[in-house]
Design a protein around this motif. Structure first.
Motif, PDB file in Angstrom:
ATOM      1  N   MET A   1       0.603  -1.144  -0.018  1.00  0.00           N
ATOM      2  CA  MET A   1       0.011   0.059   0.032  1.00  0.00           C
ATOM      3  C   MET A   1       0.881   1.270  -0.019  1.00  0.00           C
ATOM      4  SD  MET A   1      -3.468   1.027   2.423  1.00  0.00           S
ATOM      5  CE  MET A   1      -3.191  -0.441   3.259  1.00  0.00           C
ATOM      6  N   ASP A   2       0.501   2.308  -0.577  1.00  0.00           N
ATOM      7  CA  ASP A   2       0.938   3.445  -0.882  1.00  0.00           C
ATOM      8  C   ASP A   2       1.366   4.162   0.395  1.00  0.00           C
ATOM      9  OD1 ASP A   2       2.070   6.029  -1.757  1.00  0.00           O
ATOM     10  OD2 ASP A   2       0.472   6.174  -3.169  1.00  0.00           O
ATOM     11  N   LEU A   3       2.471   4.714   0.629  1.00  0.00           N
ATOM     12  CA  LEU A   3       2.836   5.590   2.069  1.00  0.00           C
ATOM     13  C   LEU A   3       1.670   6.669   2.157  1.00  0.00           C
ATOM     14  CD1 LEU A   3       4.604   5.845   4.592  1.00  0.00           C
ATOM     15  CD2 LEU A   3       5.993   7.524   2.861  1.00  0.00           C
ATOM     16  N   LEU A   4       1.168   7.404   1.229  1.00  0.00           N
ATOM     17  CA  LEU A   4       0.205   8.357   1.462  1.00  0.00           C
ATOM     18  C   LEU A   4      -0.986   7.725   1.965  1.00  0.00           C
ATOM     19  CD1 LEU A   4       0.202  11.510   1.047  1.00  0.00           C
ATOM     20  CD2 LEU A   4      -0.638  10.885  -1.429  1.00  0.00           C
ATOM     21  N   VAL A   5      -1.498   6.874   1.702  1.00  0.00           N
ATOM     22  CA  VAL A   5      -2.570   6.008   2.180  1.00  0.00           C
ATOM     23  C   VAL A   5      -2.531   5.909   3.891  1.00  0.00           C
ATOM     24  CG1 VAL A   5      -4.127   3.848   2.475  1.00  0.00           C
ATOM     25  CG2 VAL A   5      -3.332   4.804   0.120  1.00  0.00           C
ATOM     26  N   TYR A   6      -1.164   5.372   4.195  1.00  0.00           N
ATOM     27  CA  TYR A   6      -0.896   5.412   5.687  1.00  0.00           C
ATOM     28  C   TYR A   6      -1.117   6.773   6.287  1.00  0.00           C
ATOM     29  CZ  TYR A   6       0.515   0.401   4.857  1.00  0.00           C
ATOM     30  OH  TYR A   6       0.539  -0.880   4.587  1.00  0.00           O
ATOM     31  N   LEU A   7      -0.584   7.613   5.510  1.00  0.00           N
ATOM     32  CA  LEU A   7      -0.507   8.953   6.140  1.00  0.00           C
ATOM     33  C   LEU A   7      -1.977   9.648   6.234  1.00  0.00           C
ATOM     34  CD1 LEU A   7       1.346  11.373   7.124  1.00  0.00           C
ATOM     35  CD2 LEU A   7       1.182  12.303   4.963  1.00  0.00           C
ATOM     36  N   ILE A   8      -2.831   9.226   5.281  1.00  0.00           N
ATOM     37  CA  ILE A   8      -4.494   9.527   5.520  1.00  0.00           C
ATOM     38  C   ILE A   8      -5.097   9.123   6.584  1.00  0.00           C
ATOM     39  CG2 ILE A   8      -6.446   9.352   4.384  1.00  0.00           C
ATOM     40  CD1 ILE A   8      -5.046   9.690   1.641  1.00  0.00           C
ATOM     41  N   ILE A   9      -4.566   7.621   6.816  1.00  0.00           N
ATOM     42  CA  ILE A   9      -5.231   6.930   8.041  1.00  0.00           C
ATOM     43  C   ILE A   9      -4.662   7.432   9.046  1.00  0.00           C
ATOM     44  CG2 ILE A   9      -5.209   4.737   9.042  1.00  0.00           C
ATOM     45  CD1 ILE A   9      -5.032   3.362   6.129  1.00  0.00           C
ATOM     46  N   GLY A  10      -3.408   7.687   9.152  1.00  0.00           N
ATOM     47  CA  GLY A  10      -2.693   8.566  10.518  1.00  0.00           C
ATOM     48  C   GLY A  10      -3.164   9.774  10.837  1.00  0.00           C
ATOM     49  N   CYS A  11      -3.676  10.763   9.699  1.00  0.00           N
ATOM     50  CA  CYS A  11      -4.197  11.885   9.905  1.00  0.00           C
ATOM     51  C   CYS A  11      -5.700  11.703  10.388  1.00  0.00           C
ATOM     52  CB  CYS A  11      -4.238  12.673   8.562  1.00  0.00           C
ATOM     53  SG  CYS A  11      -2.688  13.309   8.213  1.00  0.00           S
ATOM     54  N   GLU A  12      -6.351  10.750   9.989  1.00  0.00           N
ATOM     55  CA  GLU A  12      -7.775  10.325  10.664  1.00  0.00           C
ATOM     56  C   GLU A  12      -7.718  10.165  11.905  1.00  0.00           C
ATOM     57  OE1 GLU A  12     -11.992  10.189  10.932  1.00  0.00           O
ATOM     58  OE2 GLU A  12     -10.713  11.424   9.455  1.00  0.00           O
ATOM     59  N   ILE A  13      -6.868   9.232  12.196  1.00  0.00           N
ATOM     60  CA  ILE A  13      -6.630   8.643  13.715  1.00  0.00           C
ATOM     61  C   ILE A  13      -6.117   9.753  14.437  1.00  0.00           C
ATOM     62  CG2 ILE A  13      -4.957   7.104  15.339  1.00  0.00           C
ATOM     63  CD1 ILE A  13      -5.282   5.051  12.801  1.00  0.00           C
ATOM     64  N   GLY A  14      -5.161  10.687  14.054  1.00  0.00           N
ATOM     65  CA  GLY A  14      -4.588  11.696  14.974  1.00  0.00           C
ATOM     66  C   GLY A  14      -5.646  13.035  15.203  1.00  0.00           C
ATOM     67  N   PHE A  15      -6.693  12.859  14.096  1.00  0.00           N
ATOM     68  CA  PHE A  15      -7.868  13.864  14.407  1.00  0.00           C
ATOM     69  C   PHE A  15      -8.501  13.594  15.467  1.00  0.00           C
ATOM     70  CE2 PHE A  15     -12.367  14.875  14.023  1.00  0.00           C
ATOM     71  CZ  PHE A  15     -12.280  16.216  13.702  1.00  0.00           C
ATOM     72  N   TRP A  16      -8.941  12.302  15.547  1.00  0.00           N
ATOM     73  CA  TRP A  16      -9.614  11.713  16.787  1.00  0.00           C
ATOM     74  C   TRP A  16      -8.969  11.718  18.055  1.00  0.00           C
ATOM     75  CZ3 TRP A  16     -14.616  12.149  16.541  1.00  0.00           C
ATOM     76  CH2 TRP A  16     -15.306  11.915  15.145  1.00  0.00           C
ATOM     77  N   VAL A  17      -7.635  11.491  18.069  1.00  0.00           N
ATOM     78  CA  VAL A  17      -6.879  11.557  19.204  1.00  0.00           C
ATOM     79  C   VAL A  17      -6.664  12.880  19.821  1.00  0.00           C
ATOM     80  CG1 VAL A  17      -4.254  10.987  20.130  1.00  0.00           C
ATOM     81  CG2 VAL A  17      -5.548   9.313  18.882  1.00  0.00           C
ATOM     82  N   LEU A  18      -6.152  13.770  19.044  1.00  0.00           N
ATOM     83  CA  LEU A  18      -6.202  15.085  19.164  1.00  0.00           C
ATOM     84  C   LEU A  18      -7.573  15.813  19.691  1.00  0.00           C
ATOM     85  CD1 LEU A  18      -4.080  16.796  16.619  1.00  0.00           C
ATOM     86  CD2 LEU A  18      -3.501  16.694  19.000  1.00  0.00           C
ATOM     87  N   LEU A  19      -8.798  15.272  19.073  1.00  0.00           N
ATOM     88  CA  LEU A  19      -9.892  15.971  19.644  1.00  0.00           C
ATOM     89  C   LEU A  19     -10.216  15.129  21.178  1.00  0.00           C
ATOM     90  CD1 LEU A  19     -12.674  17.016  19.235  1.00  0.00           C
ATOM     91  CD2 LEU A  19     -13.449  14.870  18.088  1.00  0.00           C
ATOM     92  N   ALA A  20      -9.990  13.990  21.224  1.00  0.00           N
ATOM     93  CA  ALA A  20     -10.082  13.155  22.425  1.00  0.00           C
ATOM     94  C   ALA A  20      -9.369  14.115  23.732  1.00  0.00           C
ATOM     95  CB  ALA A  20      -9.988  11.709  22.445  1.00  0.00           C
ATOM     96  N   ALA A  21      -7.914  14.035  23.121  1.00  0.00           N
ATOM     97  CA  ALA A  21      -6.930  14.579  24.254  1.00  0.00           C
ATOM     98  C   ALA A  21      -7.559  16.096  24.647  1.00  0.00           C
ATOM     99  CB  ALA A  21      -5.536  14.619  23.648  1.00  0.00           C
ATOM    100  N   GLY A  22      -7.765  16.804  23.632  1.00  0.00           N
ATOM    101  CA  GLY A  22      -8.353  18.311  23.900  1.00  0.00           C
ATOM    102  C   GLY A  22      -9.320  18.421  24.454  1.00  0.00           C
ATOM    103  N   LEU A  23     -10.201  17.661  24.658  1.00  0.00           N
ATOM    104  CA  LEU A  23     -11.539  17.662  25.255  1.00  0.00           C
ATOM    105  C   LEU A  23     -11.310  17.265  26.720  1.00  0.00           C
ATOM    106  CD1 LEU A  23     -14.460  16.512  22.593  1.00  0.00           C
ATOM    107  CD2 LEU A  23     -13.863  18.944  23.414  1.00  0.00           C
ATOM    108  N   CYS A  24     -10.605  15.983  26.681  1.00  0.00           N
ATOM    109  CA  CYS A  24     -10.455  15.552  27.981  1.00  0.00           C
ATOM    110  C   CYS A  24      -9.567  16.304  29.077  1.00  0.00           C
ATOM    111  CB  CYS A  24      -9.652  13.976  27.919  1.00  0.00           C
ATOM    112  SG  CYS A  24     -10.770  12.673  27.529  1.00  0.00           S
ATOM    113  N   THR A  25      -8.650  16.940  28.280  1.00  0.00           N
ATOM    114  CA  THR A  25      -7.800  18.057  29.011  1.00  0.00           C
ATOM    115  C   THR A  25      -8.802  19.293  29.353  1.00  0.00           C
ATOM    116  OG1 THR A  25      -5.811  17.460  27.613  1.00  0.00           O
ATOM    117  CG2 THR A  25      -5.685  19.493  28.769  1.00  0.00           C
TER     118      THR A  25
END
Length: 191
Positions: A1-25
């Motif tokens: 799989m293309d590295l860019l696909v992994y980056l898109i998946i990572g950005c989506e995961i990062g979005f939810w992680v930052l959202l959860a971290a921001g709200l919990c904090t």
């Protein structure tokens, strides 16, 4: 799989992680400024994705579906990201900080229909951003003769906008009025 696909998946995961971290904090640790700083980092993921997609094409990568997907992801993230963060913030504040319960307008009412049109406006913004990014890739980064896949994604933007129009605001015009509901914490939210 293309590295860019992994980056898109990572950005989506990062979005939810930052959202959860921001709200919990913000609400559980009562560190409002730090919570806001974490939430403010969410758009940086879009910058990383855009830079990676452009760099991939600039170094000679073949323009393909993954670049189109990156453009769509960027468009939707920019157009809907703030709204999604606000949606989660209201629910998190209600559940963990004693904030007011979210109110959802009843189907078929004027506020409900107005909301569908506002949402469709965001879709148009998302598709406009995606098309602008795709056209920039075609004009400045993609090798001549390798732009067919990107043009296909431009056409898909029109298709997405058309389907959303029919399934959203046009369909909503025919829904019968219901009653306004207060969304209870933990209850599923239905359209």
């Amino acid at each position: 799989m293309d590295l860019l696909v992994y980056l898109i998946i990572g950005c989506e995961i990062g979005f939810w992680v930052l959202l959860a971290a921001g709200l919990c904090t913000r609400y559980l640790l009562h560190r409002k400024r730090l919570g806001l700083a974490l939430l403010a980092c969410v758009p940086l993921l879009d910058v990383v994705l855009l830079a990676a997609a452009g760099a991939d094409l600039a170094r000679g990568g073949t323009a393909g579906s993954v670049h189109g997907l990156a453009a769509f992801y960027l468009g939707f993230s920019v157009a809907f990201g703030h709204t999604l963060i606000r949606w989660a913030d209201v629910r998190f504040a209600h559940r963990f900080a004693g904030g007011p319960a979210p109110v959802k307008p009843a189907k078929g009412t004027a506020p409900y229909r107005r909301g569908l049109w506002i949402e469709y406006g965001r879709v148009l913004i998302a598709m406009s951003i995606a098309v602008a990014v795709l056209l920039a890739m075609i004009a400045f980064l993609a090798a001549p003769g390798e732009t067919g896949e990107l043009w296909d994604w431009v056409k898909r933007a029109g298709l997405v906008a058309g389907i959303w129009l029919v399934a959203g605001p046009v369909y909503g015009m025919f829904e019968q009025p219901g009653e306004t509901r207060t969304v209870q914490p933990g209850a599923p939210i239905r359209r």
